[in-house]
Design a protein around this motif. Structure first.
Motif, PDB file in Angstrom:
ATOM      1  N   LYS A   7     -75.213  24.608  75.767  1.00  0.00           N
ATOM      2  CA  LYS A   7     -74.366  25.506  76.452  1.00  0.00           C
ATOM      3  C   LYS A   7     -73.432  26.278  75.481  1.00  0.00           C
ATOM      4  CE  LYS A   7     -73.473  21.993  80.282  1.00  0.00           C
ATOM      5  NZ  LYS A   7     -72.642  21.266  80.876  1.00  0.00           N
ATOM      6  N   GLU A   8     -73.865  26.190  74.225  1.00  0.00           N
ATOM      7  CA  GLU A   8     -73.232  27.089  73.340  1.00  0.00           C
ATOM      8  C   GLU A   8     -74.105  28.153  72.861  1.00  0.00           C
ATOM      9  OE1 GLU A   8     -70.159  26.347  72.182  1.00  0.00           O
ATOM     10  OE2 GLU A   8     -70.148  24.660  73.344  1.00  0.00           O
ATOM     11  N   VAL A  61     -77.539  35.047  84.632  1.00  0.00           N
ATOM     12  CA  VAL A  61     -77.162  36.269  83.947  1.00  0.00           C
ATOM     13  C   VAL A  61     -75.648  36.242  83.557  1.00  0.00           C
ATOM     14  CG1 VAL A  61     -77.084  38.912  83.568  1.00  0.00           C
ATOM     15  CG2 VAL A  61     -78.997  37.828  84.751  1.00  0.00           C
ATOM     16  N   GLU A  62     -74.758  35.969  84.448  1.00  0.00           N
ATOM     17  CA  GLU A  62     -73.358  35.786  84.436  1.00  0.00           C
ATOM     18  C   GLU A  62     -73.129  34.558  83.404  1.00  0.00           C
ATOM     19  OE1 GLU A  62     -74.133  38.061  88.290  1.00  0.00           O
ATOM     20  OE2 GLU A  62     -74.866  36.268  87.376  1.00  0.00           O
ATOM     21  N   SER A  63     -73.745  33.388  83.577  1.00  0.00           N
ATOM     22  CA  SER A  63     -73.484  32.404  82.504  1.00  0.00           C
ATOM     23  C   SER A  63     -73.702  32.838  81.262  1.00  0.00           C
ATOM     24  CB  SER A  63     -74.362  31.088  83.195  1.00  0.00           C
ATOM     25  OG  SER A  63     -74.303  30.051  81.952  1.00  0.00           O
ATOM     26  N   PHE A  64     -74.755  33.452  81.135  1.00  0.00           N
ATOM     27  CA  PHE A  64     -74.967  34.011  79.651  1.00  0.00           C
ATOM     28  C   PHE A  64     -74.171  35.003  79.033  1.00  0.00           C
ATOM     29  CE2 PHE A  64     -76.849  37.259  76.757  1.00  0.00           C
ATOM     30  CZ  PHE A  64     -77.565  36.382  75.597  1.00  0.00           C
ATOM     31  N   TRP A  65     -73.525  35.916  79.722  1.00  0.00           N
ATOM     32  CA  TRP A  65     -72.483  36.777  79.450  1.00  0.00           C
ATOM     33  C   TRP A  65     -71.023  36.070  79.389  1.00  0.00           C
ATOM     34  CZ3 TRP A  65     -73.205  40.683  76.435  1.00  0.00           C
ATOM     35  CH2 TRP A  65     -74.446  41.431  76.527  1.00  0.00           C
ATOM     36  N   ALA A  66     -70.956  34.937  80.221  1.00  0.00           N
ATOM     37  CA  ALA A  66     -69.819  34.136  80.116  1.00  0.00           C
ATOM     38  C   ALA A  66     -69.366  33.756  78.801  1.00  0.00           C
ATOM     39  CB  ALA A  66     -69.439  33.438  81.298  1.00  0.00           C
ATOM     40  N   ARG A  67     -70.663  33.138  78.518  1.00  0.00           N
ATOM     41  CA  ARG A  67     -70.561  32.684  76.949  1.00  0.00           C
ATOM     42  C   ARG A  67     -70.155  33.481  75.602  1.00  0.00           C
ATOM     43  NH1 ARG A  67     -76.025  29.289  76.293  1.00  0.00           N
ATOM     44  NH2 ARG A  67     -76.768  31.045  77.588  1.00  0.00           N
ATOM     45  N   PHE A  68     -70.804  34.548  76.143  1.00  0.00           N
ATOM     46  CA  PHE A  68     -70.413  35.727  75.003  1.00  0.00           C
ATOM     47  C   PHE A  68     -68.862  36.074  75.221  1.00  0.00           C
ATOM     48  CE2 PHE A  68     -69.671  40.269  74.322  1.00  0.00           C
ATOM     49  CZ  PHE A  68     -70.277  40.311  72.987  1.00  0.00           C
ATOM     50  N   THR A 126     -58.937  28.881  81.349  1.00  0.00           N
ATOM     51  CA  THR A 126     -58.782  27.343  81.249  1.00  0.00           C
ATOM     52  C   THR A 126     -58.924  26.910  79.708  1.00  0.00           C
ATOM     53  OG1 THR A 126     -61.108  27.039  81.723  1.00  0.00           O
ATOM     54  CG2 THR A 126     -59.923  27.165  83.508  1.00  0.00           C
ATOM     55  N   GLY A 127     -58.217  27.478  79.060  1.00  0.00           N
ATOM     56  CA  GLY A 127     -57.721  26.894  77.584  1.00  0.00           C
ATOM     57  C   GLY A 127     -58.924  27.730  76.777  1.00  0.00           C
ATOM     58  N   ALA A 128     -59.981  27.268  76.382  1.00  0.00           N
ATOM     59  CA  ALA A 128     -60.816  27.743  75.447  1.00  0.00           C
ATOM     60  C   ALA A 128     -61.861  28.946  75.983  1.00  0.00           C
ATOM     61  CB  ALA A 128     -61.490  26.954  74.455  1.00  0.00           C
ATOM     62  N   ALA A 129     -62.187  28.736  77.284  1.00  0.00           N
ATOM     63  CA  ALA A 129     -63.220  29.513  77.740  1.00  0.00           C
ATOM     64  C   ALA A 129     -62.864  30.022  79.149  1.00  0.00           C
ATOM     65  CB  ALA A 129     -64.548  28.576  77.922  1.00  0.00           C
ATOM     66  N   VAL A 130     -63.745  31.072  79.614  1.00  0.00           N
ATOM     67  CA  VAL A 130     -63.314  31.751  80.771  1.00  0.00           C
ATOM     68  C   VAL A 130     -64.435  30.998  81.913  1.00  0.00           C
ATOM     69  CG1 VAL A 130     -63.409  33.823  82.371  1.00  0.00           C
ATOM     70  CG2 VAL A 130     -62.457  33.636  79.937  1.00  0.00           C
ATOM     71  N   LEU A 180     -84.993  35.132  77.597  1.00  0.00           N
ATOM     72  CA  LEU A 180     -84.100  34.772  76.635  1.00  0.00           C
ATOM     73  C   LEU A 180     -83.793  33.288  76.288  1.00  0.00           C
ATOM     74  CD1 LEU A 180     -83.061  36.411  74.078  1.00  0.00           C
ATOM     75  CD2 LEU A 180     -81.367  36.980  75.356  1.00  0.00           C
ATOM     76  N   ASN A 181     -83.194  32.619  77.404  1.00  0.00           N
ATOM     77  CA  ASN A 181     -82.716  31.346  77.409  1.00  0.00           C
ATOM     78  C   ASN A 181     -83.840  30.416  77.053  1.00  0.00           C
ATOM     79  OD1 ASN A 181     -80.204  31.887  77.992  1.00  0.00           O
ATOM     80  ND2 ASN A 181     -80.045  31.783  80.029  1.00  0.00           N
ATOM     81  N   SER A 182     -84.983  30.577  77.911  1.00  0.00           N
ATOM     82  CA  SER A 182     -86.063  29.719  77.526  1.00  0.00           C
ATOM     83  C   SER A 182     -86.321  29.494  75.837  1.00  0.00           C
ATOM     84  CB  SER A 182     -87.271  29.831  78.241  1.00  0.00           C
ATOM     85  OG  SER A 182     -87.729  31.267  77.603  1.00  0.00           O
ATOM     86  N   VAL A 183     -86.257  30.667  75.201  1.00  0.00           N
ATOM     87  CA  VAL A 183     -86.463  30.554  73.759  1.00  0.00           C
ATOM     88  C   VAL A 183     -85.207  29.962  73.071  1.00  0.00           C
ATOM     89  CG1 VAL A 183     -86.829  31.839  71.845  1.00  0.00           C
ATOM     90  CG2 VAL A 183     -87.878  32.376  73.877  1.00  0.00           C
ATOM     91  N   LEU A 184     -83.980  30.350  73.454  1.00  0.00           N
ATOM     92  CA  LEU A 184     -82.967  29.821  72.818  1.00  0.00           C
ATOM     93  C   LEU A 184     -82.688  28.475  72.955  1.00  0.00           C
ATOM     94  CD1 LEU A 184     -80.458  32.917  73.730  1.00  0.00           C
ATOM     95  CD2 LEU A 184     -81.566  32.235  71.349  1.00  0.00           C
ATOM     96  N   ASP A 185     -82.913  27.977  74.174  1.00  0.00           N
ATOM     97  CA  ASP A 185     -83.217  26.431  74.585  1.00  0.00           C
ATOM     98  C   ASP A 185     -83.786  25.575  73.635  1.00  0.00           C
ATOM     99  OD1 ASP A 185     -81.081  26.907  76.407  1.00  0.00           O
ATOM    100  OD2 ASP A 185     -82.447  26.926  78.265  1.00  0.00           O
ATOM    101  N   GLY A 186     -85.126  26.281  73.275  1.00  0.00           N
ATOM    102  CA  GLY A 186     -85.923  25.561  72.211  1.00  0.00           C
ATOM    103  C   GLY A 186     -85.404  25.456  70.949  1.00  0.00           C
ATOM    104  N   MET A 187     -84.528  26.431  70.627  1.00  0.00           N
ATOM    105  CA  MET A 187     -83.770  26.360  69.376  1.00  0.00           C
ATOM    106  C   MET A 187     -82.411  25.440  69.454  1.00  0.00           C
ATOM    107  SD  MET A 187     -83.702  30.253  68.143  1.00  0.00           S
ATOM    108  CE  MET A 187     -85.391  31.221  67.929  1.00  0.00           C
ATOM    109  N   GLY A 188     -82.278  24.745  70.439  1.00  0.00           N
ATOM    110  CA  GLY A 188     -81.020  23.928  70.582  1.00  0.00           C
ATOM    111  C   GLY A 188     -79.836  24.666  70.898  1.00  0.00           C
ATOM    112  N   SER A 189     -79.831  25.588  71.564  1.00  0.00           N
ATOM    113  CA  SER A 189     -78.449  26.198  71.822  1.00  0.00           C
ATOM    114  C   SER A 189     -77.659  25.459  72.705  1.00  0.00           C
ATOM    115  CB  SER A 189     -78.775  27.650  72.196  1.00  0.00           C
ATOM    116  OG  SER A 189     -79.468  27.795  73.532  1.00  0.00           O
TER     117      SER A 189
END
Length: 478
Positions: free
Chosen positions: A434-435, A202-209, A190-194, A423-432
């Motif tokens: 949805k990116e 888990v799927e959401s994390f790897w879909a962003r990759f 759908t344009g820029a992302a899948v 991993l997400n709990s840490v990255l969210d604290g860094m301001g990640s």
């Protein structure tokens, strides 16, 4: 020969910039260069710089650091890797034009003693290319003929590797088939992302990759060994290599061996890169199964077969440490965490992960741990790195332990719900949000019997910055 600086205004009998770029692409994708990943990267680097008008920057130090992955303290006077690989590149390029490139429209050559290529409109015949390679008679090229092999170390019998490798390959095939057969989640571009319908954490994390890449590359290491007629293996860590099964010059192996007395008694030696750690192969199975369930069709290949096109067109997952995987050594982003081997003459379980900027609760050095009495491995450490790729919108992930089982544990962590949640709990604290955020994660892997992975714990996460200032860590060590 064409003056490269004049390519933009080339006359009719000289190749245009677009013709030169197309010829570079043909060479890199050729069968001749297919199993020469280092030469592909070097060729692409030298030609890109020249076509882009930056030929004056092609100095030996720059090539060693930027193209061949040497550290900033690289000294060309002590390490002839640039001259070694440049000599191999000239030989390989001649081989290409002798066979596949006979009818090509553009001739690319590297004059002896120079790193800047020349581009020329191809004549009807190539008598000069059919002449034998000039004899190497100066000191610089003599060093290249010897090749920079630094150590060779005897390892276990090849039969143990065969059994382990065949078992792991079967597991990979089963995991990939299982993942593909259950691919009830399909990519929809759908344009820029899948988008992945009904995705879990888990799927959401790897879909962003993955983004819009439905065919990511998973590259496993294929460390090089020297094989004797008794099927015993000697480790071959550094330097230019020949094709699998090619004869090794005895004086080269003896001169650079960690234990020359053993190598001298080994008889004829052959290059061998057909063995991969069981942990890395287990990791391939886990990642391929996950991506298959998401509907992706991963491309699995040896790290030495990763091409510039792979890096430009796909997201790439590299498995293993830089000690086993040359692609990791070349492509790993600079960050707070790095791999190090303090003893260049020995390898087994001596390597370390260094933390350049430890925060409270962290150590500066992490190494494999063993039972003090039995010496059985009990703990390994791994790095999970996700960094921007060489092309905007693409990513490179590196999952590598100090030991092969560390790689397996890290892959288990980053493909499990528990691991990704941590991993997400840490990255969210860094301001990640949805990116996807570039980062390095240090993981501790618990082992039983030295080879059974019991679990993996997150020790620390450091953010990767394009231009680093102060380090940023997310959690302290336990």
């Amino acid at each position: 020969m064409a003056n490269v600086d004049a390519l933009a205004h080339a006359p009719a009998n000289e190749p245009s910039i677009e013709d030169c770029k197309e010829q570079v692409r043909r060479v890199v994708q050729s069968t001749t260069f297919r199993n020469a990943a280092t030469l592909q990267l070097l060729f692409q680097f030298l030609t890109d710089k020249t076509i882009g008008g930056a030929a004056e920057s092609l100095k030996e130090y720059t090539i060693g650091v930027e193209a061949l992955g040497r550290k900033p303290d690289f000294d060309p006077k002590l390490d002839p890797i640039v001259r070694v690989q440049s000599h191999r590149l000239r030989v390989k390029l001649k081989e290409y034009y002798d066979v596949e490139g006979q009818l090509d429209l553009v001739l690319i050559q590297f004059p002896k003693g120079h790193y800047v290529p020349t581009f020329e409109a191809m004549p009807a015949s190539l008598p000069a290319l059919n002449e034998p390679e000039p004899a190497v008679d100066d000191a610089t090229e003599t060093a290249t003929e010897k090749i920079t092999v630094q150590e060779a170390q005897p390892t276990r019998s090849v039969w143990g590797f065969l059994v382990a490798a065949l078992t792991a390959v079967a597991m990979i095939a089963l995991g990939y088939w299982f993942g593909a057969s259950r691919a009830d989640k399909r990519f929809s571009v759908t344009g820029a992302a899948v988008a992945v319908p009904n995705e879990g954490i888990v799927e959401s994390f790897w879909a962003r990759f993955l983004g819009n890449d439905a065919s990511p590359v998973i590259a496993y290491p294929d460390a090089v060994f020297l094989l004797d007629d008794s099927n015993d293996l000697f480790r071959f860590r550094h330097g230019a290599i020949d094709s699998r099964g090619a004869l090794v010059d005895p004086h080269v192996a003896h001169e650079f061996a960690a234990n020359p007395d053993i190598v001298a008694k080994a008889g004829q030696l052959y290059y061998e890169n057909g063995y991969t750690g069981t942990g890395e192969l287990e990791a391939v199975g886990m990642l391929a199964g996950l991506l298959g369930r998401m509907g992706a069709k991963p491309i699995m290949k040896s790290s030495r077969d990763v091409t510039p096109d792979d890096l430009n067109q796909h997201n790439v997952i590299l498995l293993g440490s830089p000690f086993q995987n040359p692609a990791v050594a070349q492509l790993m982003a600079a960050g707070d965490f790095s791999y190090s081997n303090p003893d260049q003459h020995h390898e087994q379980w001596r390597a370390q992960i260094l933390d350049a900027h430890p925060v409270d609760g962290e150590k500066s050095t992490y190494g494999t741990e063993r039972d003090q009495t039995s010496k059985v491995l009990t703990t390994d450490y791994s790095l999970i790195t996700i960094a921007p790729g060489v092309t905007p919108g693409r990513w490179i992930a590196i999952v590598g332990g100090l030991d092969t089982k560390g790689t397996e544990g890290a892959a288990m962590f980053v493909t499990s719900k528990h691991g990704v949640e941590r991993l997400n709990s840490v990255l969210d604290g860094m301001g990640s949000g949805k990116e996807l955020l570039p980062f390095q994660a240090l993981v501790r892997v618990q082992l039983a019997k030295g080879y059974q992975v019991l679990g993996a714990d997150l020790i620390s996460v450091h953010r990767l910055h394009p231009a680093k200032a102060e380090p940023e860590a997310a959690i302290p060590s336990h």
